[in-house]
Design an enzyme around this catalytic site. Structure first.
Site, PDB file in Angstrom:
ATOM      1  N   THR A 114      -1.340   5.777   2.781  1.00 18.75           N
ATOM      2  CA  THR A 114      -2.604   5.034   2.817  1.00 18.75           C
ATOM      3  C   THR A 114      -2.623   4.086   4.017  1.00 18.75           C
ATOM      4  O   THR A 114      -1.581   3.602   4.440  1.00 18.75           O
ATOM      5  CB  THR A 114      -2.739   4.215   1.517  1.00 18.75           C
ATOM      6  OG1 THR A 114      -2.662   5.096   0.405  1.00 18.75           O
ATOM      7  CG2 THR A 114      -4.042   3.461   1.458  1.00 18.75           C
TER       8      THR A 114
ATOM      9  N   HIS B 277      -0.576   3.980  -8.043  1.00 22.25           N
ATOM     10  CA  HIS B 277      -1.415   5.107  -7.607  1.00 22.25           C
ATOM     11  C   HIS B 277      -2.768   5.126  -8.332  1.00 22.25           C
ATOM     12  O   HIS B 277      -3.335   6.188  -8.573  1.00 22.25           O
ATOM     13  CB  HIS B 277      -0.703   6.445  -7.835  1.00 22.25           C
ATOM     14  CG  HIS B 277       0.456   6.675  -6.912  1.00 22.25           C
ATOM     15  ND1 HIS B 277       1.189   7.846  -6.940  1.00 22.25           N
ATOM     16  CD2 HIS B 277       1.013   5.909  -5.946  1.00 22.25           C
ATOM     17  CE1 HIS B 277       2.165   7.780  -6.036  1.00 22.25           C
ATOM     18  NE2 HIS B 277       2.068   6.596  -5.421  1.00 22.25           N
TER      19      HIS B 277
ATOM     20  N   LEU C 182       0.867  -1.178   0.000  1.00 22.89           N
ATOM     21  CA  LEU C 182       0.000   0.000   0.000  1.00 22.89           C
ATOM     22  C   LEU C 182       0.900   1.222   0.000  1.00 22.89           C
ATOM     23  O   LEU C 182       1.986   1.206   0.583  1.00 22.89           O
ATOM     24  CB  LEU C 182      -0.886   0.034   1.257  1.00 22.89           C
ATOM     25  CG  LEU C 182      -2.052  -0.955   1.369  1.00 22.89           C
ATOM     26  CD1 LEU C 182      -2.759  -0.746   2.702  1.00 22.89           C
ATOM     27  CD2 LEU C 182      -3.032  -0.802   0.220  1.00 22.89           C
ATOM     28  N   ASP C 183       0.447   2.300  -0.624  1.00 21.30           N
ATOM     29  CA  ASP C 183       1.210   3.556  -0.594  1.00 21.30           C
ATOM     30  C   ASP C 183       1.428   3.990   0.852  1.00 21.30           C
ATOM     31  O   ASP C 183       0.567   3.765   1.721  1.00 21.30           O
ATOM     32  CB  ASP C 183       0.452   4.674  -1.328  1.00 21.30           C
ATOM     33  CG  ASP C 183       0.254   4.376  -2.809  1.00 21.30           C
ATOM     34  OD1 ASP C 183       0.963   3.497  -3.332  1.00 21.30           O
ATOM     35  OD2 ASP C 183      -0.605   5.028  -3.428  1.00 21.30           O
ATOM     36  N   ARG C 184       2.544   4.634   1.094  1.00 18.55           N
ATOM     37  CA  ARG C 184       2.890   5.042   2.462  1.00 18.55           C
ATOM     38  C   ARG C 184       1.793   5.868   3.152  1.00 18.55           C
ATOM     39  O   ARG C 184       1.464   5.608   4.314  1.00 18.55           O
ATOM     40  CB  ARG C 184       4.222   5.810   2.452  1.00 18.55           C
ATOM     41  CG  ARG C 184       4.696   6.155   3.853  1.00 18.55           C
ATOM     42  CD  ARG C 184       6.150   6.547   3.903  1.00 18.55           C
ATOM     43  NE  ARG C 184       6.606   6.568   5.292  1.00 18.55           N
ATOM     44  CZ  ARG C 184       7.869   6.611   5.665  1.00 18.55           C
ATOM     45  NH1 ARG C 184       8.835   6.651   4.766  1.00 18.55           N
ATOM     46  NH2 ARG C 184       8.205   6.606   6.943  1.00 18.55           N
TER      47      ARG C 184
END
Length: 210
Positions: free
Chosen positions: A50, A146, A46-48
């Protein structure tokens, strides 16, 4: 399964911050009193900024099976996003072609295919109108860089706190209001379908979504 906090990184990067994978390894070693190196496979990321569900594998066999499931889209991932504006329709399937710019660490959504772009498909529905924002539920058909952030921005629905994709101000803690809330898959060992739900962060705006 781990309910990741926004700000945590799943795997080590150039920042040198302790990644979630190492924290989970230490937890397993302590809980099960395991001597020596602990195996832990990272299945997805997961994106940081998020929050939400991250899957790890404790054995190489489970890792291979989970990797195959994720690669072949045999899992269902559900996200919640708090956005600035209402979407064009209460419910829809959206298709874009995303082109990644590695220098900016950003993806750009195009309505038509452009060179080096990848097709991105997501399904959304509007769940709730909040006092100043809107709660959307998203399921992904593809897994692009993204993807949710870029596609919602292209719809005119930037995610709260996401400066990179068009929201007008950042959140104080650097997070964005995107949360991986539910995951359905077949357990790699027991072969039973399971659904895991991760509650969103305990925070005023998320609390208003329940």
């Amino acid at each position: 399964m781990v309910n990741k906090r926004s700000g945590d990184i799943v795997q080590g990067d150039k920042t040198g911050d302790a990644p979630l994978s190492e924290i989970v390894k230490e937890y397993i070693a302590e809980k099960y009193n395991k001597p020596g190196a602990v195996f832990l496979g990272v299945v997805h990321r997961l994106d940081r900024p998020t929050s939400g569900l991250v899957v790890f594998a404790k054995t190489s066999k489970a890792l291979a099976r989970l990797n195959k499931m994720f690669a072949e889209r045999e899992t269902e991932k559900i996200y919640w996003a708090i956005v600035k504006n209402p979407p064009p329709k209460p419910e829809d399937t959206v298709v874009h072609f995303l082109k990644r710019n590695p220098k900016q660490n950003k993806s750009y959504a195009h309505n038509k295919e452009v060179p080096e772009s990848k097709k991105a498909i997501l399904h959304y529905k509007l769940l709730k109108k909040l006092e100043h924002y809107y709660l959307m539920e998203i399921s992904l058909e593809t897994g692009r860089h993204h993807q949710i952030r870029a596609q919602l921005s292209a719809l005119g629905c930037p995610i709260k706190g996401d400066l990179k994709y068009g929201f007008d101000r950042s959140n104080a803690d650097g997070s964005i209001h995107l949360h991986a809330t539910r995951l359905t898959l077949v357990h790699p060992v027991k072969k039973e379908e399971i659904t895991i739900v991760a509650p969103p962060p305990h925070e005023t705006i998320w609390n208003a979504c329940n």
